[in-house]
Design a protein around this motif. Structure first.
Motif, PDB file in Angstrom:
ATOM      1  N   THR A   1      13.104  33.232  -3.931  1.00 15.55           N
ATOM      2  CA  THR A   1      14.080  33.543  -3.063  1.00 15.55           C
ATOM      3  C   THR A   1      15.238  32.608  -2.935  1.00 15.55           C
ATOM      4  O   THR A   1      16.376  32.981  -2.297  1.00 15.55           O
ATOM      5  CB  THR A   1      13.579  33.892  -1.724  1.00 15.55           C
ATOM      6  N   PHE A   2      15.019  31.284  -3.576  1.00 13.33           N
ATOM      7  CA  PHE A   2      16.145  30.430  -3.697  1.00 13.33           C
ATOM      8  C   PHE A   2      17.238  31.063  -4.207  1.00 13.33           C
ATOM      9  O   PHE A   2      18.299  30.539  -4.125  1.00 13.33           O
ATOM     10  CB  PHE A   2      15.594  29.127  -4.233  1.00 13.33           C
ATOM     11  N   LEU A   3      17.099  31.997  -5.051  1.00  8.77           N
ATOM     12  CA  LEU A   3      18.229  32.652  -5.681  1.00  8.77           C
ATOM     13  C   LEU A   3      19.138  33.388  -4.588  1.00  8.77           C
ATOM     14  O   LEU A   3      20.654  33.292  -4.825  1.00  8.77           O
ATOM     15  CB  LEU A   3      17.935  33.718  -6.712  1.00  8.77           C
ATOM     16  N   SER A   4      18.697  33.745  -3.754  1.00 11.77           N
ATOM     17  CA  SER A   4      19.695  34.480  -2.547  1.00 11.77           C
ATOM     18  C   SER A   4      20.527  33.461  -1.942  1.00 11.77           C
ATOM     19  O   SER A   4      21.564  33.466  -1.714  1.00 11.77           O
ATOM     20  CB  SER A   4      18.733  35.024  -1.455  1.00 11.77           C
ATOM     21  N   ALA A   5      19.832  32.170  -1.598  1.00 15.59           N
ATOM     22  CA  ALA A   5      20.699  31.046  -1.139  1.00 15.59           C
ATOM     23  C   ALA A   5      21.726  30.474  -2.024  1.00 15.59           C
ATOM     24  O   ALA A   5      22.898  30.126  -1.798  1.00 15.59           O
ATOM     25  CB  ALA A   5      19.746  29.746  -0.997  1.00 15.59           C
TER      26      ALA A   5
END
Length: 711
Positions: free
Chosen positions: A298-302
């Motif tokens: 979910t770091f990709l969303s950030a």
């Protein structure tokens, strides 16, 4: 024959079917026909999906094993067997996620000029920048927690990143020490470096400068790990529960300390450190997953929030907004005809305007709504509060047991109460998942009811990327039915009859059974028969058996299923006439359609309910008819367009897997793109008509008395 249809060989395991759905989402992350940033979003979605699946479904299976529940599922698997099987399948899917990340997404982003930096390739200036950042922003809030005989392994919260550390004292090399610290979230997961479009993950920054946290010790090893806990909310909303709101709030606190259900750790972690972490968290090896890359995708969303590259995204799209449903025209227009809204191709704004207009209208006497999930800054909540403060009777059922939205809904329930809204927290023993709003208005000395019924939530944010259908109507019978349902929800009422609506528990199940039986009878009589359904999931065994019976009678059955389907196709003599399509694309398919041929006189119904046991038996759901012929035809046309999709559609095969359609020799049909194009075409036509009308007004003759007649 009924007993024959109960055989396990006729059913797919629910959890494997769910993993197959997440694989279809992962395919979208792989698909180079999608814009790059959208592919990264799809990959992040697969992580979020899987996290929720572990916290609820895997946790539930583990709980069954712990309490000795040993009943097989429809496919014949015992809980322990399911856990072993899905653990292996999940492990394979996680491996595939990281292949997409490492071999595709990150290299492609770097090629476009967007780079994720690491400790070993930082420039001197970047190192200096991060050192200052660490000392000023991170070091003051880091809390190292030693693990020894006097300081046991600390509690680590759900869905957190943590760093495990092995140390030795500078003067006593023989003694080994272990510590843990939680990665702070105050600065965000992704840290932007001074150089444009270069970032680094916050956990890596902590690891680079970890010496400052343990002065006098040598750091021998660090590893990042992520934990998930059992997040099922076991609320005892029975006769012994005096206040459901307090019970939910109490259970929310307990849930944070649930059993650890999964650990993800870097593959380079030593066995020594790994075993200490796993033993302390009391988690089995089966629930530990090693990955090669950044923990928690979910770091990709950030990261994507820091990237300004619209050329790498889907083109911006805003749905059609009818002027007939503006505040000035709202009630007049609905009085004249029913309106069907197909979101997001039709904007969600008319739904918000419906409530806002009712709040301000002096002739409106009461507003009643059910809220299951709303946005964090909901205009509908504000409108309801405004209506109450204007002296209208406002009643809202806020379902505070909506999974993962419990805290948000408790907040809104309190907020609405403070504004004078009468708030109901749901029904004992049932979740209220129905989507409905009722506006009671005085018109010409009579009381009339305006109603909104829908397949999706009153969430103005998710309505931009969830496909749903909604109906705005002044139909008197539907209005009376909705009023009766609110009486059931807010008071004591044993309503046994509805004019048009069907409500679960029980009511929707029996109604759909009757409709399927009607198609079976038509097929047996040689009449035209057929069933078309669209929903999110199909996991109710009894409903699957009913569909099998219809197939045995020769009824053609077309199912559009986004996610789970436990039904099997192409079983000789059982499901020969059933075809299952699944569309995974730009928008999340969320609408529910139930249509029956009825001897070439189609009946079309919309619903909040999927064909899952919980929706049919343990929730308050609504199914409602489309009475207007034109609206029925529009929904059937929507279904047909989706059925003809050959770009984002996967077709269920006999062995249970989904396969994309071979498009060789076929014209490209992307249903969601077709709906977007149709919406934009309507908007363009409206603008042309408006310009034409303006031009006509500008040049039309003016009666000028000073010119002695018409100009």
């Amino acid at each position: 024959m009924t007993n024959e249809l109960k055989q396990p060989k006729y059913y797919v395991n629910r959890e494997l079917s769910w993993l197959a759905f997440n694989d279809r989402v992962l395919e979208e992350a792989r698909d180079t026909q999608n814009p790059l940033l959208e592919r990264a979003k799809f990959l992040a979605i697969t992580q979020k999906n899987m996290d929720e699946w572990f916290m609820v479904r895997v946790a539930s299976l583990q709980q069954q094993v712990l309490v000795g529940h040993n009943n097989p599922d429809a496919s014949g698997l015992l809980p322990n067997d399911q856990l072993s099987m899905i653990s292996a399948a999940a492990r394979e899917q996680i491996k595939n996620q990281y292949q997409v990340l490492n071999r595709s997404i990150i290299p492609a982003l770097k090629k476009q000029g967007f780079e994720l930096k690491h400790a070993d390739n930082l420039a001197d200036s970047q190192y200096a920048f991060l050192k200052r950042f660490f000392e000023e922003e991170l070091l003051p809030i880091l809390t190292p927690m030693a693990i020894d005989s006097t300081r046991p392994f600390p509690f680590l919260a759900n869905d957190t990143l943590n760093i495990g550390v092995r140390l030795k004292h500078e003067t006593d090399k023989s003694e080994k020490y272990t510590a843990v610290l939680q990665v702070p979230t105050t600065s965000g997961r992704v840290i932007a470096l001074p150089e444009k479009n270069q970032v680094i993950l916050v956990e890596e920054v902590v690891q680079i400068f970890l010496d400052a946290v343990f002065p006098g010790y040598d750091i021998k090893e660090t590893t990042v790990f992520h934990i998930l806990r059992d997040m099922e909310l076991d609320v005892a909303d029975d006769e012994d529960t005096p206040n459901i709101l307090q019970e939910v709030q109490s259970k929310l606190q307990e849930r944070e300390r649930g059993r650890v259900i999964r650990v993800i750790v870097n593959t380079n972690t030593s066995k020594t450190l790994m075993s200490k972490i796993i033993k302390a968290l009391d988690v089995s090896d089966e629930r530990v997953y090693e990955v090669n890359g950044a923990i928690d995708l979910t770091f990709l969303s950030a990261w994507l929030k820091l990237i300004d590259a619209p050329y790498l995204e889907f083109s911006k799209f805003k749905g059609y907004e009818s002027s007939e449903l503006s505040p000035d025209n709202m009630f007049v227009s609905i009085k004249q005809q029913d309106y069907l809204l197909h979101h997001p191709y039709d904007t969600f704004k008319p739904v918000v305007t419906f409530i806002q207009t009712a709040a301000c209208d002096d002739d409106v006497l009461a507003i009643k709504m059910v809220l299951y999930r709303v946005s964090g800054n909901s205009p509908i909540i504000r409108a309801l509060a405004d209506a109450a403060q204007r002296g209208k009777q406002v009643t809202v059922l806020v379902e505070i047991k909506a999974r993962f939205d419990e805290e948000n809904n408790v907040h809104w329930a309190r907020e609405l109460e403070q504004k004078g809204v009468h708030v109901v927290y749901g029904l004992r023993g049932l979740k209220v998942h129905a989507k409905m709003a009722l506006v009671v208005r005085r018109e010409d000395d009579a009381i009339v009811r305006y109603v909104h019924l829908a397949t999706g939530n009153y969430n103005d944010v998710t309505a931009n990327f969830y496909t749903d259908l909604g109906l705005l109507t002044r139909d008197s019978e539907l209005g009376m039915d909705v009023s009766s349902i609110f009486n059931i929800l807010t008071g004591y009422s044993d309503q046994e009859y509805f004019h048009q609506l069907h409500m679960s528990p029980n009511g929707i199940r029996e109604f759909i059974y009757d409709k399927i039986d009607g198609e079976i009878a038509n097929a047996n009589a040689g009449k035209s028969a057929g069933i078309k359904m669209k929903f999110n999931s199909l996991s109710d065994e009894q409903m699957i058996r009913h569909l099998y019976k219809a197939s045995q009678a020769g009824v053609p059955i077309e199912l559009l299923v986004r996610g789970i389907t436990m039904l099997k196709v192409n079983i000789p003599g059982v499901s020969d006439t059933i075809t299952v399509h699944s569309i995974v694309g730009r928008f999340l398919e969320h609408s529910r359609i139930y249509s029956f041929n009825n001897d070439d006189n189609p009946e079309v119904y919309l619903s909040s309910a999927d064909l899952m046991t919980r929706n049919l038996d343990r929730r308050v759901e609504l199914l409602f008819p489309l009475k207007d012929t034109a609206l029925r035809q529009r929904v059937l046309s929507i279904f047909q367009t989706m059925w003809q999709d050959n770009v984002k559609t996967r077709v269920l095969q006999s062995d249970g897997h989904f396969e994309k359609i071979d498009r060789r020799g076929l014209s490209t049909m992307n249903a969601q793109e077709i709906f977007i194009a149709e919406s934009l075409s309507v908007q363009a036509d409206v603008k042309r008509q408006e310009k034409s009308a303006q031009a006509q007004r500008k040049f039309e003759p003016i009666n000028n008395p000073f010119l002695g007649g018409e100009a």
